[in-house]
Design a protein around this motif. Structure first.
Motif, short mmCIF file in Angstrom:
data_model
loop_
_atom_site.label_atom_id
_atom_site.label_comp_id
_atom_site.label_asym_id
_atom_site.label_seq_id
_atom_site.Cartn_x
_atom_site.Cartn_y
_atom_site.Cartn_z
N CYS A 6 39.73 28.73 -30.93
CA CYS A 6 40.37 28.54 -29.58
C CYS A 6 39.74 27.52 -29.10
O CYS A 6 39.82 26.26 -29.50
CB CYS A 6 39.72 29.28 -28.47
N MET A 7 40.88 26.52 -28.48
CA MET A 7 40.99 24.91 -27.64
C MET A 7 39.10 24.78 -27.09
O MET A 7 39.44 23.26 -27.31
CB MET A 7 42.09 24.84 -26.49
N VAL A 8 38.46 25.37 -26.31
CA VAL A 8 37.48 25.41 -25.49
C VAL A 8 36.50 25.01 -26.56
O VAL A 8 35.95 24.56 -27.01
CB VAL A 8 36.77 26.97 -24.78
N SER A 11 37.65 22.09 -28.66
CA SER A 11 37.00 21.33 -27.72
C SER A 11 35.96 19.84 -28.31
O SER A 11 35.04 20.30 -28.86
CB SER A 11 37.07 21.93 -26.40
N ALA A 12 35.78 18.91 -27.62
CA ALA A 12 35.12 17.62 -28.41
C ALA A 12 34.13 17.24 -26.90
O ALA A 12 33.65 16.38 -26.62
CB ALA A 12 36.05 16.08 -28.78
N ASP A 13 35.12 17.23 -25.80
CA ASP A 13 34.46 17.52 -24.20
C ASP A 13 33.51 18.16 -24.54
O ASP A 13 33.16 19.12 -24.45
CB ASP A 13 35.42 17.65 -23.40
N HIS A 217 38.32 20.93 -18.14
CA HIS A 217 39.52 19.38 -17.35
C HIS A 217 40.32 20.00 -17.02
O HIS A 217 41.35 19.93 -15.94
CB HIS A 217 39.47 18.10 -18.21
N SER A 218 41.47 20.96 -17.28
CA SER A 218 42.37 21.52 -16.85
C SER A 218 42.56 23.12 -15.98
O SER A 218 43.27 22.98 -15.31
CB SER A 218 43.27 22.58 -18.04
N ILE A 219 41.14 23.89 -16.27
CA ILE A 219 41.01 24.84 -15.02
C ILE A 219 40.29 23.87 -14.16
O ILE A 219 40.79 24.03 -12.61
CB ILE A 219 39.48 25.14 -15.69
N ASN A 220 39.46 23.06 -14.12
CA ASN A 220 39.28 22.04 -12.70
C ASN A 220 40.53 21.51 -12.01
O ASN A 220 40.29 21.45 -10.73
CB ASN A 220 38.29 20.74 -12.42
N MET A 227 36.12 23.12 -5.20
CA MET A 227 35.74 23.84 -6.25
C MET A 227 35.83 23.20 -7.50
O MET A 227 36.49 22.91 -7.83
CB MET A 227 36.38 25.27 -5.63
N GLN A 228 34.24 23.70 -8.38
CA GLN A 228 34.60 22.96 -9.75
C GLN A 228 34.03 23.90 -10.78
O GLN A 228 33.41 24.69 -10.01
CB GLN A 228 33.73 21.70 -9.92
N LEU A 229 33.90 23.93 -11.46
CA LEU A 229 33.39 24.29 -13.03
C LEU A 229 31.84 23.96 -12.77
O LEU A 229 32.15 22.55 -13.17
CB LEU A 229 34.74 24.65 -13.93
N ALA A 230 31.02 24.33 -13.05
CA ALA A 230 30.02 23.70 -13.44
C ALA A 230 30.09 23.39 -14.90
O ALA A 230 30.89 23.95 -15.65
CB ALA A 230 28.93 25.37 -13.16
#
Ligand SMILES: [Zn+2]
Ligand SMILES: [Zn+2]
Length: 238
Positions: A6-8, A11-13, A217-220, A227-230
């Protein structure tokens, strides 16, 4: 997730590289972790953490216990058992799964632990005040912890009103949010946002995130600004 394309997972992030959920809480004098995940050893190596005074357990699921053996490195440094705090449900699992650490005839190299049973009463770990908050993980009671103005809640999908009051007034809340689709025992992203909004917490971070939730980045970008993703390695100062 092993074998996932999957994309996650591709992901390289670095913020999409998520080990199991845990936090290190530090004051001037005291260091503790909440849970010892299967990744505990690497999590401690990754930040070169030399000092650990205690472990607080949330619940007995293996993704929150499985790293316990590796506290023995701290036993070597301190030459004393590690204080581990658990409710009765988690204590039973620890005594069963880590029988060799609780045996009268312990072979060398097993983790040395001093188990302290906790329920809903506040307590101190060194100079860190701890208020347990009981939340529900489907039917399983799980402990969240409030440390002064900071509250950490994982593996919940329901919180009774009386326990919500213990969280209210926190300046920072870390709360579990697994994915967007409903789950039997974890808050969805919307449920977590709604709870944080109801409690009017000024800074909120979501944790225990599945690869199914989507890229950091997209969910944030979809979330309210406070509110942010940890992410792994996130540091918060309270
Ligand atoms: Zn769990
Ligand atoms: Zn979990």
């Amino acid at each position: 997730m092993i074998g996932c394309d999957c994309m996650v997972c591709k992901s390289a992030d670095p913020k999409d590289k998520r080990l199991r959920s845990s936090i290190l809480v530090q004051s001037a004098e005291t260091s503790l972790v909440v849970d010892t995940t299967p990744d505990f050893r690497y999590q401690m190596l990754r930040i070169n953490n030399r000092k650990l005074d205690a472990v607080l357990y949330t619940h007995p699921h293996k993704d929150h216990l499985a790293g316990l053996d590796d506290i023995r490195a701290y036993n070597y440094f301190t030459k004393k058992p590690m204080d581990i705090y658990a409710n009765t449900l988690t204590e039973e699992a620890l005594r069963r799964d880590y029988y060799y650490a609780f045996s009268d005839t312990r072979y060398p190299g097993v983790p040395e632990v001093n188990l302290i049973n906790i329920a809903d009463q506040p307590f101190l770990v060194g100079d860190i005040p701890v208020l347990p908050v009981e939340v529900l993980h489907y039917k399983m009671p799980v402990l969240g912890f409030r440390f002064g103005d900071f509250t950490y809640i994982t593996d919940a999908n329901k919180i009774e009103d009386s326990e919500k009051e213990k969280i209210r007034g926190s300046k920072i809340l870390v709360l579990n949010s697994l994915r967007k689709e409903p789950h039997l025992s974890h808050f969805t992203l919307q449920e977590a946002v709604d709870l944080a909004t109801e409690l009017d917490i000024p800074a909120v971070y979501f944790t225990h995130i599945s690869h199914q939730l989507g890229q950091h980045h997209s969910i944030n970008a979809e979330l309210p600004t406070h509110m942010q993703l940890a992410y792994d390695g996130l540091k918060l100062v309270v």
